[in-house]
Design a protein around this motif. Structure first.
Motif, PDB file in Angstrom:
ATOM      1  N   PHE B  41      64.840  42.526 -23.098  1.00  0.00           N
ATOM      2  CA  PHE B  41      63.883  42.255 -22.039  1.00  0.00           C
ATOM      3  C   PHE B  41      62.795  41.295 -22.519  1.00  0.00           C
ATOM      4  N   SER B  42      62.311  41.524 -23.766  1.00  0.00           N
ATOM      5  CA  SER B  42      61.286  40.624 -24.319  1.00  0.00           C
ATOM      6  C   SER B  42      61.805  39.194 -24.362  1.00  0.00           C
ATOM      7  N   MET B  43      63.057  39.050 -24.808  1.00  0.00           N
ATOM      8  CA  MET B  43      63.660  37.720 -24.876  1.00  0.00           C
ATOM      9  C   MET B  43      63.722  37.103 -23.490  1.00  0.00           C
ATOM     10  N   GLY B  44      64.110  37.930 -22.505  1.00  0.00           N
ATOM     11  CA  GLY B  44      64.200  37.432 -21.137  1.00  0.00           C
ATOM     12  C   GLY B  44      62.856  36.917 -20.639  1.00  0.00           C
ATOM     13  N   VAL B  45      61.795  37.684 -20.922  1.00  0.00           N
ATOM     14  CA  VAL B  45      60.460  37.274 -20.477  1.00  0.00           C
ATOM     15  C   VAL B  45      60.048  35.978 -21.167  1.00  0.00           C
ATOM     16  N   ALA B  46      60.276  35.910 -22.491  1.00  0.00           N
ATOM     17  CA  ALA B  46      59.895  34.708 -23.237  1.00  0.00           C
ATOM     18  C   ALA B  46      60.637  33.488 -22.698  1.00  0.00           C
ATOM     19  N   VAL B  47      61.944  33.659 -22.469  1.00  0.00           N
ATOM     20  CA  VAL B  47      62.739  32.525 -21.979  1.00  0.00           C
ATOM     21  C   VAL B  47      62.287  32.107 -20.584  1.00  0.00           C
ATOM     22  N   THR B  48      62.000  33.093 -19.726  1.00  0.00           N
ATOM     23  CA  THR B  48      61.550  32.765 -18.369  1.00  0.00           C
ATOM     24  C   THR B  48      60.271  31.947 -18.410  1.00  0.00           C
ATOM     25  N   PHE B  49      59.340  32.400 -19.256  1.00  0.00           N
ATOM     26  CA  PHE B  49      58.065  31.680 -19.367  1.00  0.00           C
ATOM     27  C   PHE B  49      58.293  30.246 -19.838  1.00  0.00           C
ATOM     28  N   VAL B  50      59.084  30.093 -20.905  1.00  0.00           N
ATOM     29  CA  VAL B  50      59.293  28.750 -21.455  1.00  0.00           C
ATOM     30  C   VAL B  50      60.070  27.873 -20.474  1.00  0.00           C
ATOM     31  N   MET B  51      61.038  28.469 -19.768  1.00  0.00           N
ATOM     32  CA  MET B  51      61.823  27.673 -18.819  1.00  0.00           C
ATOM     33  C   MET B  51      60.954  27.155 -17.684  1.00  0.00           C
ATOM     34  N   THR B  52      60.083  28.044 -17.162  1.00  0.00           N
ATOM     35  CA  THR B  52      59.207  27.625 -16.068  1.00  0.00           C
ATOM     36  C   THR B  52      58.280  26.515 -16.528  1.00  0.00           C
ATOM     37  N   SER B  53      57.650  26.726 -17.688  1.00  0.00           N
ATOM     38  CA  SER B  53      56.707  25.714 -18.175  1.00  0.00           C
ATOM     39  C   SER B  53      57.434  24.413 -18.490  1.00  0.00           C
ATOM     40  N   ALA B  54      58.626  24.523 -19.087  1.00  0.00           N
ATOM     41  CA  ALA B  54      59.365  23.311 -19.443  1.00  0.00           C
ATOM     42  C   ALA B  54      59.730  22.529 -18.188  1.00  0.00           C
ATOM     43  N   SER B  55      60.068  23.254 -17.112  1.00  0.00           N
ATOM     44  CA  SER B  55      60.392  22.566 -15.855  1.00  0.00           C
ATOM     45  C   SER B  55      59.208  21.729 -15.390  1.00  0.00           C
ATOM     46  N   VAL B  56      58.027  22.343 -15.456  1.00  0.00           N
ATOM     47  CA  VAL B  56      56.816  21.646 -14.998  1.00  0.00           C
ATOM     48  C   VAL B  56      56.519  20.453 -15.897  1.00  0.00           C
ATOM     49  N   ILE B  57      56.528  20.696 -17.205  1.00  0.00           N
ATOM     50  CA  ILE B  57      56.133  19.633 -18.136  1.00  0.00           C
ATOM     51  C   ILE B  57      57.098  18.456 -18.084  1.00  0.00           C
ATOM     52  N   THR B  58      58.403  18.758 -18.084  1.00  0.00           N
ATOM     53  CA  THR B  58      59.349  17.645 -18.092  1.00  0.00           C
ATOM     54  C   THR B  58      59.293  16.871 -16.778  1.00  0.00           C
ATOM     55  N   TRP B  59      58.957  17.577 -15.683  1.00  0.00           N
ATOM     56  CA  TRP B  59      58.800  16.852 -14.411  1.00  0.00           C
ATOM     57  C   TRP B  59      57.666  15.841 -14.534  1.00  0.00           C
ATOM     58  N   ILE B  60      56.544  16.308 -15.108  1.00  0.00           N
ATOM     59  CA  ILE B  60      55.382  15.422 -15.259  1.00  0.00           C
ATOM     60  C   ILE B  60      55.723  14.244 -16.163  1.00  0.00           C
ATOM     61  N   VAL B  61      56.384  14.551 -17.286  1.00  0.00           N
ATOM     62  CA  VAL B  61      56.731  13.485 -18.227  1.00  0.00           C
ATOM     63  C   VAL B  61      57.638  12.457 -17.554  1.00  0.00           C
ATOM     64  N   TYR B  62      58.632  12.944 -16.819  1.00  0.00           N
ATOM     65  CA  TYR B  62      59.589  12.022 -16.197  1.00  0.00           C
ATOM     66  C   TYR B  62      58.916  11.186 -15.116  1.00  0.00           C
ATOM     67  N   ARG B  63      58.113  11.866 -14.273  1.00  0.00           N
ATOM     68  CA  ARG B  63      57.529  11.190 -13.117  1.00  0.00           C
ATOM     69  C   ARG B  63      56.449  10.204 -13.517  1.00  0.00           C
ATOM     70  N   TYR B  64      55.591  10.587 -14.475  1.00  0.00           N
ATOM     71  CA  TYR B  64      54.417   9.764 -14.744  1.00  0.00           C
ATOM     72  C   TYR B  64      54.478   8.965 -16.040  1.00  0.00           C
ATOM     73  N   ILE B  65      55.441   9.251 -16.908  1.00  0.00           N
ATOM     74  CA  ILE B  65      55.528   8.444 -18.132  1.00  0.00           C
ATOM     75  C   ILE B  65      56.817   7.631 -18.161  1.00  0.00           C
ATOM     76  N   LEU B  66      57.941   8.300 -17.974  1.00  0.00           N
ATOM     77  CA  LEU B  66      59.209   7.584 -18.117  1.00  0.00           C
ATOM     78  C   LEU B  66      59.468   6.638 -16.957  1.00  0.00           C
ATOM     79  N   GLN B  67      59.227   7.105 -15.716  1.00  0.00           N
ATOM     80  CA  GLN B  67      59.555   6.276 -14.554  1.00  0.00           C
ATOM     81  C   GLN B  67      58.703   5.020 -14.434  1.00  0.00           C
ATOM     82  N   PRO B  68      57.368   5.139 -14.485  1.00  0.00           N
ATOM     83  CA  PRO B  68      56.557   3.933 -14.307  1.00  0.00           C
ATOM     84  C   PRO B  68      56.842   2.879 -15.369  1.00  0.00           C
TER      85      PRO B  68
END
Lengths: 204, 202
Positions: B41-68
């Motif tokens: 369960f601990s692993m599940g929580v840790a992975v969920t947290f990192v997956m959610t944050s990674a989704s947000v961060i990589t979206w920002i990186v792609y949209r505002y750094i890589l694309q422009p």
């Protein structure tokens, strides 16, 4: 002498340290792309190329990479080779690229590649690292092809659709690892039954 | 953007296209940490947290750094680096601020960097919600939700598996099938059950 060494490093990756059946590493691509032999071969070659490139560069740079940040360095080097494979596939093999999907960029997080960088290339000469990469790559490709052959012939050939879908991959791998374990247990038992008397090694 | 699309993404990521059982992402922790329910369960929580944050961060990186800057071919390199740095950062923050949580999750955090589920969700978001390099309407929210739902699906699968494996400890089974083989075969049966959701029309 040197060629002999190269061969030994190469051979080890195929059977004794087979990444899939002995070390049980890099499972995600193994299961996800083994639905057809064609995909399996494509993935195997792509991973072998990345493994070869990263092992070579990391081994050549092993004295210059600061130990504290060596893992990020490995990741950047591996990612560079993965990007090459990605762009090459998009340009020349679009059908394969579509079939493998996100598992091409995901080679970057394949534990086999990072594992070889840390466990082997980091400590050995370039030529040995090349042999190691080729051996492990061949072992990985071979394992993928074995799984894909079973799945494709049962699933697409005999029409057991389950075998080319997700459950079939897990089932095949489970039974294959079980078979490897069984073989090991039998071998061990036989060695115990025969005892030391029959073993030439002890007499030396 | 309508709610029905969000619901569809959630059900799809948790059940129909479960990250472990149908997409084969994140198998290493699924096999490695599913022996007992609590660490699972601990692993599940840790992975969920990192997956959610990674989704947000990589979206920002792609949209505002890589694309422009027209350097989208650096997607693989930049995503893995951003994820690795983020996991390091989380580890440091958790160690400083919450030692109890660190003891519970600490050993799993470094493992998460090379967890293909995290990189996988970032790449999938990128492929699903950016068309020909342009973000679809509401792609930020969609990415966030997909990250969260995929993590929930991961937690569900690893929890179910750990419950079953705890029972295996008491069972009599052939020596050769103990450990990994029986785990894979169980996962296969679970995957077969989850395949039932594929008929779900949304």
């Amino acid at each position: 002498m040197k060629l002999n060494n190269f061969w030994l490093e190469f051979k080890k990756g195929i059977i004794v340290e087979n990444p899939t059946f002995a070390l049980v590493l890099g499972l995600c691509p193994t299961l996800a792309v083994s639905n057809t032999v064609q995909n399996a071969l494509g993935m195997g070659i792509a991973a072998t190329f990345v493994l070869l490139g990263s092992n070579m560069i990391i081994s050549a740079l092993r004295r210059f990479l600061p130990p504290a940040i060596r893992i990020p360095c490995y990741i950047v080097i591996i990612a560079a080779f993965v990007t090459m494979v990605e762009l090459f596939m998009k340009a020349y093999l679009p059908a394969l690229d579509k079939a493998l999907g996100i598992f091409v960029p995901l080679i970057v997080v394949n534990c086999i590649v990072l594992g070889r960088a840390e466990a082997f290339a980091n400590k050995n000469k370039v030529i040995d690292s090349i042999a190691d990469a080729l051996g492990i790559g061949a072992g990985f490709t071979l394992a993928l092809i074995i799984i894909a052959t079973i799945r494709e012939s049962l699933g697409a050939g005999l029409g057991v659709l389950m075998m080319i879908m997700a459950p079939g991959a897990l089932l095949t791998l489970g039974f294959l690892i079980g078979a490897v374990n069984w073989y090991r247990i039998i071998k061990k038992k036989r060695a115990l039954e025969l005892g030391c008397a029959s073993c030439a090694k002890c007499k030396e | 953007m309508d709610v029905s699309k969000l619901v569809m993404i959630i059900i799809s990521a948790v059940f129909v296209n479960n990250f472990i059982l149908s997409r084969f992402l994140g198998l290493c922790p699924f096999i490695g940490v599913s022996k007992e329910t609590k660490p699972a369960f601990s692993m599940g929580v840790a992975v969920t947290f990192v997956m959610t944050s990674a989704s947000v961060i990589t979206w920002i990186v792609y949209r505002y750094i890589l694309q422009p800057n027209n350097i989208t071919y650096l997607r693989t390199v930049s995503f893995i680096l951003v994820i690795a740095v983020f996991v390091q950062l989380v580890e440091m923050v958790v160690r400083k601020t919450n030692p109890a949580l660190f003891r519970a999750l600490g050993i799993y955090l470094p493992l998460i960097t090379t967890n293909c589920a995290v990189m996988g969700v970032a790449l999938l978001n990128n492929e699903m919600f950016f068309e020909a390099g342009h973000p679809l309407a509401g792609s930020f929210i969609l990415s966030l939700v997909q990250g969260l739902a995929a993590g929930a699906g991961f937690t569900l699968a690893i929890l179910l598996m750990s419950g079953i494996r705890e029972r295996f400890e008491l069972m009599d089974m052939p020596e050769a099938m103990k450990g990994l083989p029986v785990t894979f075969i169980t996962a296969s049966l679970m995957s077969l059950a989850f395949l039932g959701f594929a008929g779900f029309k949304l």
